[in-house]
Design a protein around this motif. Structure first.
Motif, PDB file in Angstrom:
ATOM      1  N   ASN A 127     -22.946   0.549  24.232  1.00 42.44           N
ATOM      2  CA  ASN A 127     -22.053   1.786  24.408  1.00 42.44           C
ATOM      3  C   ASN A 127     -21.366   1.694  25.669  1.00 42.44           C
ATOM      4  OD1 ASN A 127     -20.622   4.048  23.300  1.00 42.44           O
ATOM      5  ND2 ASN A 127     -22.395   5.456  23.683  1.00 42.44           N
ATOM      6  N   GLY A 128     -19.950   2.035  25.866  1.00 35.60           N
ATOM      7  CA  GLY A 128     -19.652   1.973  26.983  1.00 35.60           C
ATOM      8  C   GLY A 128     -19.168   0.647  27.690  1.00 35.60           C
ATOM      9  N   ARG A 129     -19.562  -0.331  26.983  1.00 42.94           N
ATOM     10  CA  ARG A 129     -19.194  -1.749  27.752  1.00 42.94           C
ATOM     11  C   ARG A 129     -18.524  -2.513  26.329  1.00 42.94           C
ATOM     12  NH1 ARG A 129     -23.048  -5.406  28.339  1.00 42.94           N
ATOM     13  NH2 ARG A 129     -24.404  -4.487  26.813  1.00 42.94           N
ATOM     14  N   PHE A 130     -18.728  -2.158  25.008  1.00 43.27           N
ATOM     15  CA  PHE A 130     -18.008  -2.899  24.054  1.00 43.27           C
ATOM     16  C   PHE A 130     -17.252  -1.970  23.423  1.00 43.27           C
ATOM     17  CE2 PHE A 130     -21.578  -6.256  23.146  1.00 43.27           C
ATOM     18  CZ  PHE A 130     -21.378  -6.592  24.463  1.00 43.27           C
ATOM     19  N   THR A 131     -16.095  -2.525  22.734  1.00 42.46           N
ATOM     20  CA  THR A 131     -15.111  -1.684  22.120  1.00 42.46           C
ATOM     21  C   THR A 131     -14.757  -2.524  20.858  1.00 42.46           C
ATOM     22  OG1 THR A 131     -14.306  -0.700  24.281  1.00 42.46           O
ATOM     23  CG2 THR A 131     -13.020  -0.596  22.007  1.00 42.46           C
ATOM     24  N   ILE A 132     -14.682  -1.792  19.760  1.00 44.43           N
ATOM     25  CA  ILE A 132     -14.441  -2.549  18.314  1.00 44.43           C
ATOM     26  C   ILE A 132     -12.779  -1.889  18.092  1.00 44.43           C
ATOM     27  CG2 ILE A 132     -15.513  -0.755  17.159  1.00 44.43           C
ATOM     28  CD1 ILE A 132     -16.335  -2.860  14.930  1.00 44.43           C
ATOM     29  N   SER A 133     -12.137  -2.934  17.502  1.00 41.43           N
ATOM     30  CA  SER A 133     -10.831  -2.569  17.001  1.00 41.43           C
ATOM     31  C   SER A 133     -10.429  -3.137  16.092  1.00 41.43           C
ATOM     32  CB  SER A 133      -9.789  -2.240  18.313  1.00 41.43           C
ATOM     33  OG  SER A 133      -9.693  -3.980  18.665  1.00 41.43           O
ATOM     34  N   THR A 134      -9.223  -2.619  15.444  1.00 41.68           N
ATOM     35  CA  THR A 134      -8.789  -3.488  14.286  1.00 41.68           C
ATOM     36  C   THR A 134      -7.319  -3.354  14.295  1.00 41.68           C
ATOM     37  OG1 THR A 134      -8.707  -1.300  12.740  1.00 41.68           O
ATOM     38  CG2 THR A 134     -10.841  -2.372  12.541  1.00 41.68           C
ATOM     39  N   ASP A 135      -6.688  -4.345  13.259  1.00 41.05           N
ATOM     40  CA  ASP A 135      -5.437  -4.665  13.269  1.00 41.05           C
ATOM     41  C   ASP A 135      -5.183  -4.791  11.520  1.00 41.05           C
ATOM     42  OD1 ASP A 135      -2.922  -5.507  12.879  1.00 41.05           O
ATOM     43  OD2 ASP A 135      -2.713  -6.707  14.654  1.00 41.05           O
ATOM     44  N   ASN A 136      -4.830  -3.698  11.292  1.00 40.84           N
ATOM     45  CA  ASN A 136      -4.836  -3.795   9.745  1.00 40.84           C
ATOM     46  C   ASN A 136      -3.581  -4.880   9.013  1.00 40.84           C
ATOM     47  OD1 ASN A 136      -6.948  -1.869   9.304  1.00 40.84           O
ATOM     48  ND2 ASN A 136      -5.447  -0.087   9.491  1.00 40.84           N
ATOM     49  N   ALA A 137      -2.908  -5.013   9.716  1.00 42.50           N
ATOM     50  CA  ALA A 137      -1.667  -5.925   9.347  1.00 42.50           C
ATOM     51  C   ALA A 137      -2.041  -7.327   9.222  1.00 42.50           C
ATOM     52  CB  ALA A 137      -0.286  -5.814  10.266  1.00 42.50           C
ATOM     53  N   LYS A 138      -2.937  -7.556  10.172  1.00 42.15           N
ATOM     54  CA  LYS A 138      -3.681  -9.019  10.175  1.00 42.15           C
ATOM     55  C   LYS A 138      -4.821  -8.963   9.433  1.00 42.15           C
ATOM     56  CE  LYS A 138      -1.493  -9.879  14.621  1.00 42.15           C
ATOM     57  NZ  LYS A 138      -1.460 -10.243  15.863  1.00 42.15           N
ATOM     58  N   ASN A 139      -5.529  -7.753   8.932  1.00 39.10           N
ATOM     59  CA  ASN A 139      -6.680  -7.919   8.351  1.00 39.10           C
ATOM     60  C   ASN A 139      -7.959  -8.566   9.318  1.00 39.10           C
ATOM     61  OD1 ASN A 139      -6.313  -6.858   5.850  1.00 39.10           O
ATOM     62  ND2 ASN A 139      -5.535  -8.680   4.997  1.00 39.10           N
ATOM     63  N   ALA A 140      -7.649  -7.882  10.601  1.00 38.37           N
ATOM     64  CA  ALA A 140      -8.521  -8.383  11.634  1.00 38.37           C
ATOM     65  C   ALA A 140      -9.306  -7.338  12.124  1.00 38.37           C
ATOM     66  CB  ALA A 140      -7.723  -9.190  12.638  1.00 38.37           C
ATOM     67  N   VAL A 141     -10.374  -7.809  12.931  1.00 35.13           N
ATOM     68  CA  VAL A 141     -11.318  -6.706  13.830  1.00 35.13           C
ATOM     69  C   VAL A 141     -11.614  -7.637  14.890  1.00 35.13           C
ATOM     70  CG1 VAL A 141     -13.534  -7.741  12.920  1.00 35.13           C
ATOM     71  CG2 VAL A 141     -13.460  -5.386  13.975  1.00 35.13           C
ATOM     72  N   TYR A 142     -11.576  -6.751  16.094  1.00 37.95           N
ATOM     73  CA  TYR A 142     -11.859  -7.536  17.464  1.00 37.95           C
ATOM     74  C   TYR A 142     -13.250  -6.729  18.030  1.00 37.95           C
ATOM     75  CZ  TYR A 142      -7.077  -8.846  16.452  1.00 37.95           C
ATOM     76  OH  TYR A 142      -5.956  -9.198  15.762  1.00 37.95           O
ATOM     77  N   LEU A 143     -13.739  -7.395  18.934  1.00 40.86           N
ATOM     78  CA  LEU A 143     -15.023  -6.748  19.904  1.00 40.86           C
ATOM     79  C   LEU A 143     -14.580  -7.330  21.145  1.00 40.86           C
ATOM     80  CD1 LEU A 143     -17.590  -5.235  19.800  1.00 40.86           C
ATOM     81  CD2 LEU A 143     -18.946  -7.322  19.808  1.00 40.86           C
ATOM     82  N   GLN A 144     -14.181  -6.133  22.045  1.00 40.96           N
ATOM     83  CA  GLN A 144     -13.987  -6.353  23.465  1.00 40.96           C
ATOM     84  C   GLN A 144     -15.159  -6.113  24.097  1.00 40.96           C
ATOM     85  OE1 GLN A 144     -11.183  -7.551  25.310  1.00 40.96           O
ATOM     86  NE2 GLN A 144     -12.627  -7.465  27.085  1.00 40.96           N
ATOM     87  N   MET A 145     -15.918  -7.140  24.949  1.00 43.36           N
ATOM     88  CA  MET A 145     -17.054  -7.162  25.472  1.00 43.36           C
ATOM     89  C   MET A 145     -16.999  -7.323  26.930  1.00 43.36           C
ATOM     90  SD  MET A 145     -19.317  -9.186  23.014  1.00 43.36           S
ATOM     91  CE  MET A 145     -18.441 -10.902  23.308  1.00 43.36           C
ATOM     92  N   ASN A 146     -17.182  -6.128  27.887  1.00 47.67           N
ATOM     93  CA  ASN A 146     -17.077  -6.087  29.184  1.00 47.67           C
ATOM     94  C   ASN A 146     -18.389  -5.988  29.790  1.00 47.67           C
ATOM     95  OD1 ASN A 146     -14.239  -6.221  28.856  1.00 47.67           O
ATOM     96  ND2 ASN A 146     -13.911  -4.022  28.769  1.00 47.67           N
ATOM     97  N   ASN A 147     -18.286  -6.372  31.131  1.00 41.50           N
ATOM     98  CA  ASN A 147     -19.648  -6.364  31.918  1.00 41.50           C
ATOM     99  C   ASN A 147     -20.769  -6.927  30.957  1.00 41.50           C
ATOM    100  OD1 ASN A 147     -21.422  -5.495  33.850  1.00 41.50           O
ATOM    101  ND2 ASN A 147     -21.901  -3.568  33.093  1.00 41.50           N
ATOM    102  N   LEU A 148     -20.620  -8.244  30.641  1.00 39.83           N
ATOM    103  CA  LEU A 148     -21.821  -8.836  29.559  1.00 39.83           C
ATOM    104  C   LEU A 148     -22.901  -8.895  30.696  1.00 39.83           C
ATOM    105  CD1 LEU A 148     -19.386 -11.094  27.986  1.00 39.83           C
ATOM    106  CD2 LEU A 148     -21.021  -9.558  26.602  1.00 39.83           C
ATOM    107  N   LYS A 149     -24.065  -9.006  30.100  1.00 35.72           N
ATOM    108  CA  LYS A 149     -25.386  -8.951  30.489  1.00 35.72           C
ATOM    109  C   LYS A 149     -26.090 -10.307  29.794  1.00 35.72           C
ATOM    110  CE  LYS A 149     -25.612  -4.123  31.164  1.00 35.72           C
ATOM    111  NZ  LYS A 149     -26.545  -2.894  30.895  1.00 35.72           N
TER     112      LYS A 149
END
Length: 119
Positions: free
Chosen positions: A64-86
């Motif tokens: 929480n606070g480092r990763f962000t989940i998002s979607t693109d319904n037109a592409k049937n896609a999901v993304y996971l942006q991972m910042n400040n990886l440990k």
């Protein structure tokens, strides 16, 4: 049938970022829930992020606070942006999709993508 294809894993140093992608293909009609799980060596598979109907997001405390989940319904896609990886983020990451296909309800797992974070 529905297939999921993941991409974006790799080897990074601590503090860097990665973006995972997962695309659903085949007989998809709609997707109402996406999730990302991960499994570290010798540990159980854990749910780390989910998104329902493109809006309701939930995260594990560990990301929480480092990763962000998002979607693109037109592409049937999901993304996971991972910042400040440990280094403790090192794991195989899996996407999961639930929705409707030409053949009825489906729930599908991706094949997994390796993320390795060096200290």
């Amino acid at each position: 049938q529905v297939q999921l294809e993941e991409s974006g894993g790799g080897l990074v140093q601590a503090g860097e970022s990665l973006r995972l992608s997962c695309v659903a293909s085949g007989s998809v009609v709609s997707i109402n829930k996406w999730a990302w799980w991960r499994q570290a060596p010798g540990k159980e598979r854990d749910l780390i992020a989910s998104i329902t109907n493109g809006a309701d997001q939930n995260y594990a405390d560990s990301v929480n606070g480092r990763f962000t989940i998002s979607t693109d319904n037109a592409k049937n896609a999901v993304y996971l942006q991972m910042n400040n990886l440990k280094p403790e983020d090192t794991a195989v990451y899996y996407c999961v999709s639930r929705g409707y296909s030409d053949f009825g309800n489906f729930a599908k797992w991706g094949q997994g993508t390796q993320v390795t974070v060096s200290a």
